[in-house]
Design an enzyme around this catalytic site. Structure first.
Site, PDB file in Angstrom:
ATOM      1  N   GLN A 156       0.827  -1.202   0.000  1.00 20.32           N
ATOM      2  CA  GLN A 156       0.000   0.000   0.000  1.00 20.32           C
ATOM      3  C   GLN A 156       0.862   1.252   0.000  1.00 20.32           C
ATOM      4  OE1 GLN A 156      -2.441  -1.970   3.438  1.00 20.32           O
ATOM      5  NE2 GLN A 156      -3.435  -0.032   2.993  1.00 20.32           N
TER       6      GLN A 156
ATOM      7  N   PHE B  10      -6.014  -4.177   3.360  1.00 16.24           N
ATOM      8  CA  PHE B  10      -6.755  -3.825   4.581  1.00 16.24           C
ATOM      9  C   PHE B  10      -5.894  -3.177   5.657  1.00 16.24           C
ATOM     10  CE2 PHE B  10      -8.367  -7.862   2.746  1.00 16.24           C
ATOM     11  CZ  PHE B  10      -9.489  -7.351   2.127  1.00 16.24           C
TER      12      PHE B  10
ATOM     13  N   GLU C 279       0.610  -1.903   4.644  1.00 18.66           N
ATOM     14  CA  GLU C 279       1.083  -0.527   4.771  1.00 18.66           C
ATOM     15  C   GLU C 279       2.552  -0.544   5.188  1.00 18.66           C
ATOM     16  OE1 GLU C 279      -1.621   2.070   6.734  1.00 18.66           O
ATOM     17  OE2 GLU C 279      -0.154   3.685   6.933  1.00 18.66           O
TER      18      GLU C 279
ATOM     19  N   ARG D  39      -5.981   7.419  17.075  1.00 20.58           N
ATOM     20  CA  ARG D  39      -7.270   7.404  16.363  1.00 20.58           C
ATOM     21  C   ARG D  39      -8.345   6.723  17.211  1.00 20.58           C
ATOM     22  NH1 ARG D  39      -9.580   8.222  11.005  1.00 20.58           N
ATOM     23  NH2 ARG D  39      -7.673   9.265  10.373  1.00 20.58           N
TER      24      ARG D  39
ATOM     25  N   ARG E  86      -7.804  -1.602   8.611  1.00 17.22           N
ATOM     26  CA  ARG E  86      -9.065  -0.924   8.296  1.00 17.22           C
ATOM     27  C   ARG E  86      -9.735  -0.304   9.531  1.00 17.22           C
ATOM     28  NH1 ARG E  86     -13.303  -3.979   4.289  1.00 17.22           N
ATOM     29  NH2 ARG E  86     -14.030  -2.153   3.178  1.00 17.22           N
TER      30      ARG E  86
ATOM     31  N   PHE F 222      -8.030   1.589  11.682  1.00 19.56           N
ATOM     32  CA  PHE F 222      -6.809   2.142  12.263  1.00 19.56           C
ATOM     33  C   PHE F 222      -7.022   2.624  13.694  1.00 19.56           C
ATOM     34  CE2 PHE F 222      -3.057   5.126  12.010  1.00 19.56           C
ATOM     35  CZ  PHE F 222      -2.146   4.253  11.427  1.00 19.56           C
TER      36      PHE F 222
ATOM     37  N   ALA G 245      -6.133   5.260   5.368  1.00 17.18           N
ATOM     38  CA  ALA G 245      -7.005   6.265   5.981  1.00 17.18           C
ATOM     39  C   ALA G 245      -8.190   6.607   5.081  1.00 17.18           C
ATOM     40  CB  ALA G 245      -6.206   7.526   6.340  1.00 17.18           C
TER      41      ALA G 245
ATOM     42  N   GLU H 193     -12.827   2.725   5.043  1.00  9.38           N
ATOM     43  CA  GLU H 193     -12.870   2.240   6.421  1.00  9.38           C
ATOM     44  C   GLU H 193     -14.228   2.367   7.118  1.00  9.38           C
ATOM     45  OE1 GLU H 193      -9.464   4.806   6.983  1.00  9.38           O
ATOM     46  OE2 GLU H 193      -8.590   3.284   8.279  1.00  9.38           O
TER      47      GLU H 193
END
Lengths: 756, 452
Positions: free
Chosen positions: A198, A229, A233, A311, A343, A345, A510, A711
């Site tokens: 990603q 998902f 990352e 988050r 997903r 986060f 995000a 998300e």
């Protein structure tokens, strides 16, 4: 009109015919080598030595690299420089790579990797929340707290007070395509990487660092991923680095693909969390003050845990105005896989906490939970606990609409009647909202670039920094480009994400992919259009503003050119037909240390109503019906958006109901394959599944007034969990305090613990 | 090395291979046919699903645990061959596109193959047909819609008329007699029927199997014979065969078998393998024990029989000598009083936490016989002897069942592992007995029967 068209995924035909190429499908040169890691079977200790002679002697093995083969061990971490490619001295989790096998085939590399042994002086691993709190092993130099008002004081004097605890398990991404990377050595020591990531720019950055070359010497390409998902990352860094190092040393192409078990054992998952809460509220259920403690097991390295935990704090309010609130977040270092992006986060964890509180309050007061939720809803103009003003609050109308179309009230009554009559099979229902903040909380990541070429035959090449993991980003962005030029979609060629075309990209994460890249592409297209208009207008005594692009034509005053003619002539007139586009999200400002500001450009909203049935003899259960109403602003592509919503809901419900990660008391993950880790299958989907889009444009100036969709729908799955909790509540008088995943076992044991 | 002949996407192939090379590995690494994907390499995700046709029809199978000799003589279709030779997409492919059934696309080739096979077989139980194809993106709604829309459409000609060949590999044993002879000579060799267990020895454990022989084409052992007095199930009958054959006789058992692995696994796995591998769960053994089944073993020309439960001695140990193999399992025809209950974390394709089989007969309100067996409650599939005793000669009422349920702990001390705790397993066993009584008393007990 290509905007808002229900077009299939750009690769749909390639998917169904098997011609869509993933990293492992790329034909490799004949001399390609294959890699596998030998991994630790101990969770914590000191590495005293490695015995890899048997590995070296195994058939097909070219060479084996250990820490001793490096002057400086390459680092794989996205931020904190705390993830050595191979363990040096400290052993930090079971599954940690210890040595790298380079062999003639994938199978031989894997087989050989099992022959190595490590001499490790074992230490007692830090596994649980309690272990980590006692040892004070945490990231971010201790707990982080956001406070609004004087919650401690208000709670003491509140008419009603409750406290409780919610434990939520982690979640394995289970992207169907495992982590894969391929390194192809080029001239002059340059390296070309094809991988499933990603975040190609980070791969480029980390590989360059590992090879000791500037970033310009590394090119990274990602055409598509077989699901990600969040799990791709940062978790692909190790494979790309290993391949690049091996390719540099052998001069041969090198490929690495984790076998599924290795993927489970090595890579990070969603953070599990323990949430302790204390809430004070009025007799009609309005929250006056709330205290949350978040305990996240972050695993052995920091990875993305700080922004994930942040988050979670930023979504601890979900859709509710809480005048006095304090959240303390513990980011605990433990000897398990390093928890990572997944997903939502952290948002899902934070949101599940407040939804549990709503449910608990309703149970305490004997009220319908939906009524309590609505009583606490934000009103436009109020601010969140971190100081962001709520300018738009779609839930005010969206939730009543869903409650009506889902026939919530009548079904709730019917369920109560059923439960009074039935002894064995009980039912439950829940309707929960989602308000999810859109933007990276690290402000500088909210930027994107695009590159658009119009060739002299009129065909268009499109490139941008976003990656395609199945979400349909490429198609949405191509729709933007086609619409901009007034062309049919087939004139626009979608191309692989490539660090040589668009530099310095952010991760596709995000939910920001189409917001950021769609805008960057629109800007690039507009530059080309402006150049054409500036050239063509004077030819017709017109001004550039009079030139329009539609229906494959360029129209200026009374003259209409076919697109092909216009482009051919523009080329001959030496008009630039290529442009870059750059976009940065406006209006956002966030002070992480103070916990104040506007971290999000806007919020995406949605709500789901789920009804379940539970067998009280075994805890087995089933989703009978789900109704969803979800806000995607003005949809760029309703078909793709509904796909995200349906899939997100099922994945979210899977997290909270059936997907269970089990580590043993030595820190060994026991559920490391689909034989033992169960994601939803066909029979786990709702029997009746009604999904609709909320009709409303984004009030912020996003690309065609659309909203992000990756998300937010994941958190609609919370309704499945709370419907199960509602069912358990019907089995007694106490509050169920159900934990997740609500497996049949957990449900039965919770039912058995109920007071009757 | 051995030589295998088969047709691949309509073209005849004759290849030399190691007998334990998987079809998936060969397709991807040697043929460059990368449409068939590897998702888990253990037969649990379905990304590698291919269609295999033989004289018995078309089956969806997992290529990742399918050894090349297993397709000897058969016609194999991969996703690359699903389109008609003129390029026309298969109805399943068209429907998946039209209904947005692919997102990341990685599971899609397998989904398309399962869907096309079900379509060819005119199967419309789509959720069951597709339960072996995991998809992490879509939540299945569009896939199930796509499957529904192609019901009744004509099957493409190129799939309706597969080209079958004569098998060439010498690794096949084609009858019980051939197996007996080979196994006597190679007592430490490995017999491979469906390969759903042995496949993982190769793909996950890197075991060198030494001498292997394939018994999936031993036609006399694939039979299921139903006489007036007995049901005889050959060891090489697949779980899919068994499910079909049992449906008219033991509906509850047949219904549970739809949760045995997935369509792909049931199409390969055999009843002989399910018994001989000595799994403590097994799913079929508890039901067969509850039916009073007899196991038939053979070594050379010597045959012996025993009650099925006696075969399982302890975890990892069975009453089977070197060179001896399972030939068949039989049980007496009887009224269908059997209920089989499986509890697992997931409905489909999951290993049981507890699998209980309860076969209780009554006359004039008095229990005349009780056979109760469990998987997942001990190191072996095991009878609940004390519970059976407590039920026999007692009146058929709630009190009898409630009392009997309380004594499961006398017979079982199950383990705690990642699937379930000991406490939960015991609770399930007790409650399954109560569920049996409730179900037979006409109470609503079937979760799947509830509609909102």
């Amino acid at each position: 009109m290509t905007i808002s068209a229900r077009l299939p995924h750009d690769s749909a035909e390639a998917h169904v015919t098997g011609f869509a190429r993933y990293t492992d499908d790329v034909p490799t040169p004949k001399n390609c080598l294959h890699l596998a890691f030998g991994t630790s079977r101990i969770a914590r200790g000191r590495l005293e030595g490695l015995e890899v002679e048997q590995v070296r002697k195994a058939p097909g093995v070219q060479t084996v690299l250990t820490k001793d083969d490096f002057q400086h061990i390459p680092d794989c971490a996205p931020a904190a420089h705390d993830e050595p490619l191979l363990a040096t001295r400290a052993i930090s989790y079971t599954g940690q790579p210890l040595f790298l096998v380079i062999a003639e085939t994938h199978l031989r590399a894997r087989a050989a990797a099992h022959l190595g042994t490590a001499n490790i002086i074992e230490e007692r691993p830090i596994l649980t929340v309690e272990d980590a709190l006692a040892a004070e092993t945490w990231f971010d130099s201790g707990p982080r707290t956001y406070t609004r008002g004087t919650p401690q004081h208000i709670i003491q004097n509140a008419p009603h007070r409750l406290e409780g605890r919610l434990e939520l398990g982690g979640q394995e991404h289970f992207y169907l395509e495992g982590q894969t990377a391929l390194a192809l050595p080029q001239d002059n020591g340059d390296m070309r990487i094809i991988c499933s990531s990603q975040h190609p720019s980070e791969i480029q950055h980390k590989v360059a660092h590992a090879l000791g070359v500037p970033m310009h010497a590394v090119q990274v390409e990602v055409r598509r991923m077989g699901g990600a998902f969040g799990g791709k990352e940062s978790q692909g860094n190790a494979l790309a680095i290993a391949c690049a190092i091996a390719a540099q040393r052998t001069g041969r192409p090198c490929k690495m693909r984790y076998d599924r078990d290795d993927d489970f054992m090595i890579t990070g998952k969603r953070h599990d969390i323990r949430i302790d809460y204390e809430v004070g509220f009025t007799p009609d259920g309005k929250i006056e003050a709330l205290l949350f403690k978040h305990y996240l097991r972050c695993g052995w390295s920091q990875d993305l845990s700080l922004p994930v935990a942040d988050r979670a704090m930023l979504h601890a309010d979900n859709a509710y105005f809480i005048p006095h609130m304090e959240i303390t977040s513990y980011r605990l270092r433990t000897n398990i896989q390093s928890a990572t992006a997944f997903r939502g986060f952290g948002g899902p964890q934070g949101m599940a906490g407040i939804e549990r509180v709503m449910d608990h309050i309703a149970h305490h007061l004997g009220k319908d939970p939906l009524e309590v939720r609505q009583a606490n809803f934000y009103k436009k103009g109020q601010t969140t606990h971190y100081g962001q003003k709520i300018d738009e609050f779609a839930l005010e109308e969206l939730v009543p609409t869903l409650a009506a179309t889902a026939d919530y009230t009548d079904r709730r009554a019917a369920i109560a009647a059923w439960n009074a009559e039935q002894k064995i099979l009980k039912r439950g229902i829940a309707l929960t909202p989602v308000k999810f903040g859109i933007s990276f909380t690290l402000t500088h990541l909210n930027q994107a670039g695009a590159l658009v070429h119009v060739y002299q035959d009129g065909s268009v090449m499109l490139n941008h920094g976003g990656t395609e993991m199945g979400q349909g980003l490429f198609q949405k962005v191509a729709q933007v480009a086609a619409h901009r030029f007034g062309l049919p979609l087939e004139r626009v060629k979608i191309t692989a994400t490539d660090t040589a075309k668009v530099p310095n990209t952010s991760a596709t994460a995000a939910s920001s992919g189409s917001d950021l890249n769609g805008m960057a592409v629109a800007i690039a297209c507009d530059k080309i259009k402006a150049a054409i208009a500036a050239w063509i207008a004077p030819l017709h005594q017109a001004v550039p503003e009079d030139v329009t692009f539609k229906e494959t034509r360029v129209i200026v005053g009374a003259t209409s050119y076919s697109w092909e003619d216009a482009i051919a002539q523009a080329y001959q007139a030496r008009v630039p037909l290529s442009a870059t586009g750059f976009y940065k999200t406006p209006s956002i400002a966030w002070d992480r240390n103070k916990g104040q500001g506007r971290p999000f450009y806007y919020f995406a909203y949605g709500a789901a109503c789920t009804e379940v049935v539970v067998d009280t003899l075994t805890g087995e259960n089933r989703i009978l019906r789900t109704d969803i109403l979800h806000d995607v602003g003005q949809s760029l592509n309703p078909a793709l958006d509904i796909g995200q919503i349906e899939g997100g809901y099922v994945q979210g419900a899977g997290w909270l109901t059936m997907e269970e990660l089990v580590w043993d008391d030595k820190g060994v993950l026991k559920t490391h394959a689909p034989s033992t880790y169960k994601i939803p299958a066909t029979n786990d989907t709702p029997e009746i599944f009604n999904v609709h889009l909320w009709d409303g444009a984004n009030t912020e100036d996003t690309i065609y007034r659309s909203k992000a969709v990756g998300e937010p729908p994941f958190m609609l799955g919370i309704s499945a969990f709370l419907a199960l909790s509602d069912t358990v509540a019907s089995c007694g008088s106490s509050y169920p305090a159900l934990n997740a995943p609500a497996t049949p076992e957990r449900l039965l044991m919770t039912m058995r613990g109920m007071q009757t | 090395m051995t030589t295998v002949a088969f047709s691949l996407n309509g073209k005849r192939r004759l290849i030399d291979c190691e007998p334990t090379q998987t079809l998936l590995d060969w397709l991807r690494e040697e043929e460059g046919l990368t449409g068939t994907k590897e998702g888990c390499n253990e037969g649990d995700c379905g990304a590698c699903t291919v269609m295999v046709q033989d004289k018995n029809g078309a089956r969806a199978l997992n290529a990742c645990i399918l050894f090349l000799p297993q397709i000897d003589g058969h016609a194999v279709t991969t996703v690359e061959g699903l389109r008609a030779p003129d390029g026309q997409l298969h109805p399943a492919q068209e429907a998946l596109i039209a209904h947005h059934g692919s997102q990341c696309g990685f599971c899609t080739p397998g989904v398309a193959m399962s869907m096309a096979t079900a379509h060819l077989n005119e199967a419309t139980d789509h959720k069951d047909q597709l339960a072996g194809n995991l998809c992490r993106c879509t939540g299945y709604a569009p896939i199930l819609k796509a499957a529904k829309t192609i019901e009744g459409k004509p099957a493409p000609e190129h799939l309706a008329t597969p080209a079958l060949l004569a098998a060439t590999s010498e690794t096949h044993l084609r009858s019980s007699d051939e197996i007996a002879e080979w196994y006597l000579e190679n007592p430490t060799g490995t017999l491979i029927a469906g390969g759903t267990d042995v496949g993982l020895w190769v793909t996950k454990e890197f075991r060198a199997l030494g001498d292997v022989a394939f018994i999936g084409q031993a036609d006399d052992l694939r039979e299921i014979r139903i006489s007036d007095t007995e049901i005889w199930i050959g060891a090489c009958a697949t779980i899919a065969d068994l499910r079909r054959a049992l449906r008219p006789h033991h509906a509850h058992f047949a219904d549970m078998l739809k949760r045995y692995g997935s369509e792909q696994v049931r199409n390969a796995a055999t009843i002989g393998g399910n018994i001989a591998n000595g799994s403590p769960i097994g799913d079929s053994p508890p039901a067969l024990i509850a039916l009073g089944a007899t196991l038939h073993l053979r070594r050379g020309d010597q045959r012996r029989s025993m009650p099925l439960e006696s075969f399982f001695i302890e975890y990892g140990k069975q009453d089977r000598s070197l060179g001896e193999f399972v030939e068949a399992v039989t049980f007496a025809r009887q009224a269908d009083d059997l209920c089989v209950y499986k509890v697992s974390k997931r409905f489909d394709q999951d290993i049981s936490s507890v699998c209980g089989a309860i076969n209780i007969k009554r006359e004039n309100g008095i229990i005349t016989s009780a056979r109760i067996a469990f998987g997942g409650m001990a190191g072996i599939p095991k009878c609940a002897a004390s519970v059976e005793t407590a039920l026999i000669d007692q009146p058929w009422d709630e009190l009898t069942f409630t009392r009997a349920a309380k004594i499961f702990a006398e017979n079982f001390s199950p383990m705690t592992d990642h699937r379930a705790s000991a406490e939960y397993r015991l609770a399930c066993a007790e409650n399954m007995l109560l569920r049996f009584f409730a179900e037979k008393s006409g109470q609503l007990t079937d979760l799947r029967a509830v509609v909102t």
